[in-house]
Motif scaffolding. Structure first.
Motif, short mmCIF file in Angstrom:
data_model
loop_
_atom_site.label_atom_id
_atom_site.label_comp_id
_atom_site.label_asym_id
_atom_site.label_seq_id
_atom_site.Cartn_x
_atom_site.Cartn_y
_atom_site.Cartn_z
N GLY A 62 0.92 -1.19 -0.20
CA GLY A 62 -0.04 -0.06 0.13
C GLY A 62 0.80 1.23 -0.05
N GLU A 63 0.41 2.18 -0.56
CA GLU A 63 1.16 3.47 -0.88
C GLU A 63 0.39 4.79 -0.10
OE1 GLU A 63 2.83 2.64 -5.46
OE2 GLU A 63 0.64 3.46 -5.15
N TRP A 64 1.27 5.20 0.69
CA TRP A 64 0.59 6.34 1.58
C TRP A 64 1.77 7.59 1.45
CZ3 TRP A 64 -3.45 4.51 4.57
CH2 TRP A 64 -3.51 3.36 4.59
N GLU A 110 -2.28 6.46 -4.72
CA GLU A 110 -2.16 5.58 -5.78
C GLU A 110 -1.08 6.05 -6.53
OE1 GLU A 110 -4.55 2.96 -9.22
OE2 GLU A 110 -5.55 3.45 -7.35
N VAL A 111 0.05 5.51 -6.82
CA VAL A 111 0.94 6.33 -7.73
C VAL A 111 0.90 5.58 -8.88
CG1 VAL A 111 3.29 6.36 -8.10
CG2 VAL A 111 2.67 6.54 -5.64
N ALA A 112 0.57 6.68 -10.14
CA ALA A 112 0.43 6.07 -11.43
C ALA A 112 1.77 5.82 -12.14
CB ALA A 112 -0.25 7.08 -12.29
N SER A 113 2.96 6.47 -11.65
CA SER A 113 4.21 6.32 -12.16
C SER A 113 5.19 7.18 -11.39
CB SER A 113 4.38 6.59 -14.01
OG SER A 113 4.12 8.35 -13.84
N GLU A 114 6.46 7.07 -11.57
CA GLU A 114 7.69 7.67 -10.89
C GLU A 114 8.51 8.02 -12.05
OE1 GLU A 114 9.19 6.37 -7.41
OE2 GLU A 114 7.34 5.64 -6.45
N SER A 161 -2.60 9.00 -9.29
CA SER A 161 -3.92 8.92 -9.94
C SER A 161 -4.93 9.26 -9.05
CB SER A 161 -4.04 7.23 -10.64
OG SER A 161 -3.86 6.25 -9.20
N ARG A 162 -4.82 9.06 -7.71
CA ARG A 162 -6.07 9.30 -6.72
C ARG A 162 -5.30 9.45 -5.28
NH1 ARG A 162 -8.01 5.19 -3.58
NH2 ARG A 162 -7.29 3.13 -3.92
N GLY A 163 -6.12 10.04 -4.45
CA GLY A 163 -5.82 10.17 -3.08
C GLY A 163 -5.63 11.55 -2.32
N LEU A 164 -5.31 12.23 -3.29
CA LEU A 164 -5.07 14.14 -2.71
C LEU A 164 -5.79 14.81 -3.51
CD1 LEU A 164 -1.38 13.66 -1.71
CD2 LEU A 164 -3.29 13.70 -0.08
#
Length: 325
Positions: free
Chosen positions: A269-271, A287-291, A299-302
């Protein structure tokens, strides 16, 4: 009588004469809030924030070129453009024996070429002196052509076997083999540079796309792509697994934050830690789409403008769970 004794005990306790000392406030406090998996609200004193080195940044909107994160393997490049890359999983004992046999064939074919040239020169001299036959000269010419073809074939076979086993670890420009699903090939900009970095983090390096013989795994449904990197400092070793960012077509809009703000739990899980008040922080799922290049595209969360911890997120993670991270 019992009431009198209790009253006397209370009076004696009150007249003990020792002043009460206030408790020192702890540098960090965690308060439970009713959100996902019973998250905690972390409160840090300003001194604790300075000691940890907490710094924050704003979430911003960004338009970036998307990238696909995959893994790759450092392999040995071929000697010629028509050669085949050599990986660390190859049986080096077997390939070493094949290289020795190919070197012997080259030596033998070279000797045959020298002998055929000498024979041809002699027959040509005899024909000029009218002491030899034209047929013998033609046969010598054909023998030389045959020997030269055998030498060329031996050299090509040796080139397919790659550099010597002893020189495999000294490659200054190794290749990276990347296996991608065949269904993803259309979305990859195959002529553009990719980015590689050690697994677990580290300095990134540009990798140039290379042309290589077709290579695929029909059982896994993957196709191999090859990229070359500069490795004059020998930072990468043959067989090492690396992280690869493959460029994709198009542009993607989203929210961008420093990659150092992302923490991951044992379940993947990404936080991030969002500042909710001056000295308060709450862990929030994203949710990380890319780095790419030190920044993460969410992509979502903030929401845009949110203030998140960019330095010290790992320390907050350890504070929340009561152990160093």
């Amino acid at each position: 009588m019992r009431i009198a004794i209790l009253s006397l005990a209370l009076v004696l306790a009150a007249c003990d004469g020792k002043p009460s000392t206030p408790k020192a406030s702890p540098p960090a406090r965690a308060d439970a809030i009713a959100h996902e998996t019973e998250l905690l609200r972390i409160t840090l004193t300003p001194e604790a924030q300075r000691r940890i080195g907490i710094s924050t940044g704003r979430v911003t909107k960004a338009t970036v070129a998307p990238a696909r994160q995959v893994t790759g393997e450092i392999v040995v490049p071929p000697v010629t453009a028509s050669g085949v890359p050599t990986s660390a999983v190859t049986d080096l004992r077997l390939i070493g024996g094949q290289q020795a046999a190919a070197d012997g064939q080259i030596t033998q074919a070279s000797a045959q070429v020298r002998l055929a040239r000498i024979t041809l020169a002699r027959t040509e001299a005899l024909v000029r002196e009218e002491a030899g036959s034209i047929r013998a000269r033609d046969e010598a010419t054909a023998a030389l052509a045959t020997a030269q073809a055998a030498l060329a074939a031996a050299r090509q076979q040796r080139a397919l076997l790659g550099p010597s086993v002893s020189a495999m670890g000294e490659q200054s420009r190794p290749w990276v083999r990347v296996s991608v699903f065949a269904s993803d090939l259309a979305a990859i900009r195959r002529g553009d540079q990719a980015t590689i970095r050690p697994i677990g983090g580290g300095t990134t390096r540009a990798a140039s796309a290379m042309r290589a013989p077709p290579s695929a795994n029909s059982a896994a449904g993957t196709v191999d792509l090859f990229y070359a990197i500069d490795n004059h400092d020998h930072a990468y070793r043959i067989g090492q697994r690396v992280a690869v960012d493959l460029p994709l077509a198009g542009r993607v809009e989203g929210l961008s934050v420093l990659a150092s703000a992302i923490v991951r739990d044992i379940h993947g899980g990404e936080w991030v830690y969002r500042r909710t008040a001056r000295n308060q922080f709450v862990r929030q799922r994203v949710e990380v789409a890319s780095e790419t290049r030190g920044r993460a595209l969410l992509s979502r969360g903030l929401r845009a403008g949110a203030e998140v911890v960019t330095t010290g997120a790992a320390e907050l993670f350890g504070t929340e769970f009561g152990a160093a991270h």
